[in-house]
Design an enzyme around this catalytic site. Structure first.
Site, PDB file in Angstrom:
ATOM      1  N   GLU A 179       1.295  -2.932  -5.289  1.00 14.21           N
ATOM      2  CA  GLU A 179       0.846  -1.571  -4.998  1.00 14.21           C
ATOM      3  C   GLU A 179       1.985  -0.702  -4.468  1.00 14.21           C
ATOM      4  OE1 GLU A 179      -3.323   0.535  -3.630  1.00 14.21           O
ATOM      5  OE2 GLU A 179      -2.840  -1.418  -2.786  1.00 14.21           O
ATOM      6  N   ASN A 188      -7.558  -9.418  -5.219  1.00 14.64           N
ATOM      7  CA  ASN A 188      -8.752  -8.601  -5.032  1.00 14.64           C
ATOM      8  C   ASN A 188     -10.037  -9.410  -5.149  1.00 14.64           C
ATOM      9  OD1 ASN A 188      -8.613  -5.827  -4.214  1.00 14.64           O
ATOM     10  ND2 ASN A 188      -7.329  -5.458  -6.010  1.00 14.64           N
ATOM     11  N   ASN A 210       0.841  -1.204   0.000  1.00 18.13           N
ATOM     12  CA  ASN A 210       0.000   0.000   0.000  1.00 18.13           C
ATOM     13  C   ASN A 210       0.879   1.260   0.000  1.00 18.13           C
ATOM     14  OD1 ASN A 210      -2.293   1.581   0.013  1.00 18.13           O
ATOM     15  ND2 ASN A 210      -2.607   1.442   2.217  1.00 18.13           N
ATOM     16  N   ASP A 224      -2.037  -9.754  -4.830  1.00 14.26           N
ATOM     17  CA  ASP A 224      -3.332  -9.299  -4.343  1.00 14.26           C
ATOM     18  C   ASP A 224      -4.336  -9.540  -5.466  1.00 14.26           C
ATOM     19  OD1 ASP A 224      -5.577  -7.913  -3.586  1.00 14.26           O
ATOM     20  OD2 ASP A 224      -4.571  -6.007  -3.244  1.00 14.26           O
ATOM     21  N   HIS A 256      -2.603  -4.610   4.400  1.00  9.83           N
ATOM     22  CA  HIS A 256      -2.487  -6.033   4.070  1.00  9.83           C
ATOM     23  C   HIS A 256      -1.452  -6.694   4.973  1.00  9.83           C
ATOM     24  CE1 HIS A 256      -4.511  -6.024  -0.011  1.00  9.83           C
ATOM     25  NE2 HIS A 256      -4.345  -4.725   0.197  1.00  9.83           N
TER      26      HIS A 256
END
Length: 255
Positions: A35, A151, A9, A149, A246
């Site tokens: 990310e 999602n 993130n 990830d 995360h």
């Protein structure tokens, strides 16, 4: 070989919090990062070249501070492949493939799909394109590891409130069906394979402080090709590791 997948993130924010340094202390052989929200020219030497690692970055080509993936590896790959080979899918810097002598390692940050209908359709197309990518890799290597990830929470056990989220992006039947297709193609969710009934999450909504209450989703995965599942020694979600919304996903296997 120890492998980690971690959505940071924002890699610069993660570094400032000390999370990146703690991550390298785990001494994994390969680390897949999602990310990053940055391009390499925005990063310090400490982030690009930590001791003992070679790094590779794929960044968003148009939107600064968006998406992006990276891989840190102790062993230099034979070849590095950026993206999925088509501009539509690669402009956001979502995928890196490292080709080693006997296996391939892929990290990806899959679209969230929640912005609007077109972005959701893009997510579904990305899913399909990615599966074709790893299936193509498997024709060259029988040993494939891919992480990231995704999602999507695959089954009800993978999120705290499945009924309340049954109509939410990230848990829609069409998204969950894609994970079924991945498994039908012979790729195995390592955490769920070793822990079929364990309730553990990898992402929590920071806005609602849901991590404090452990109201989360398991949307971060490490998959392996069928040949490798017997080589898996340990598969964990490192829920005590902070520095992002995360948690890192960990895999130890003989390869």
């Amino acid at each position: 070989m120890k492998l980690i997948s971690f959505n940071v993130n924002g890699i610069r924010a993660s570094y400032k919090k000390g999370a990146l340094e703690e991550l390298f202390k785990l001494n994994a052989d390969i680390i897949g990062i999602q990310e990053t929200k940055s391009t390499p020219d925005q990063l310090s030497e400490e982030i690009i070249s930590p001791k003992g690692y070679i790094s590779y970055f794929d960044s968003a080509k148009e939107r600064k501070g968006y998406s992006g993936v990276a891989v840190y590896t102790k062993v230099k790959p034979v070849k590095v492949e950026y993206g999925l080979g088509k501009d539509e899918y690669d402009i956001e810097g979502r995928c890196l493939t490292l080709h080693f002598k006997d296996f391939a390692f892929v990290t990806a940050y899959f679209p969230n799909g929640g912005r609007d209908e077109e972005h959701f359709r893009f997510k579904l197309r990305y899913y399909d394109m990615f599966l074709k990518h790893v299936q193509k890799l498997e024709k060259k290597y029988t040993k494939i590891v891919f992480c990231g990830d995704l999602n999507v929470a695959h089954n009800e056990i993978d999120l705290a409130r499945p009924k309340e989220n049954s109509n939410q992006i990230g848990f829609l039947p069409i998204e969950r069906a894609w994970v079924d297709k991945v498994e039908e193609a012979g790729f195995i969710d390592t955490f769920r394979s070793l822990h079929p009934k364990t309730v553990k999450y990898s992402w929590w909504d920071m806005k609602t402080f849901s991590r404090d209450r452990n109201v989360g989703w398991r949307i971060d995965y490490i998959f392996v090709s069928k040949l490798l599942i017997k080589k898996v020694k340990k598969a964990e979600i490192l829920t005590d590791f902070k520095g992002s919304d995360h948690a890192p996903v960990f895999l130890d296997l003989d390869i």
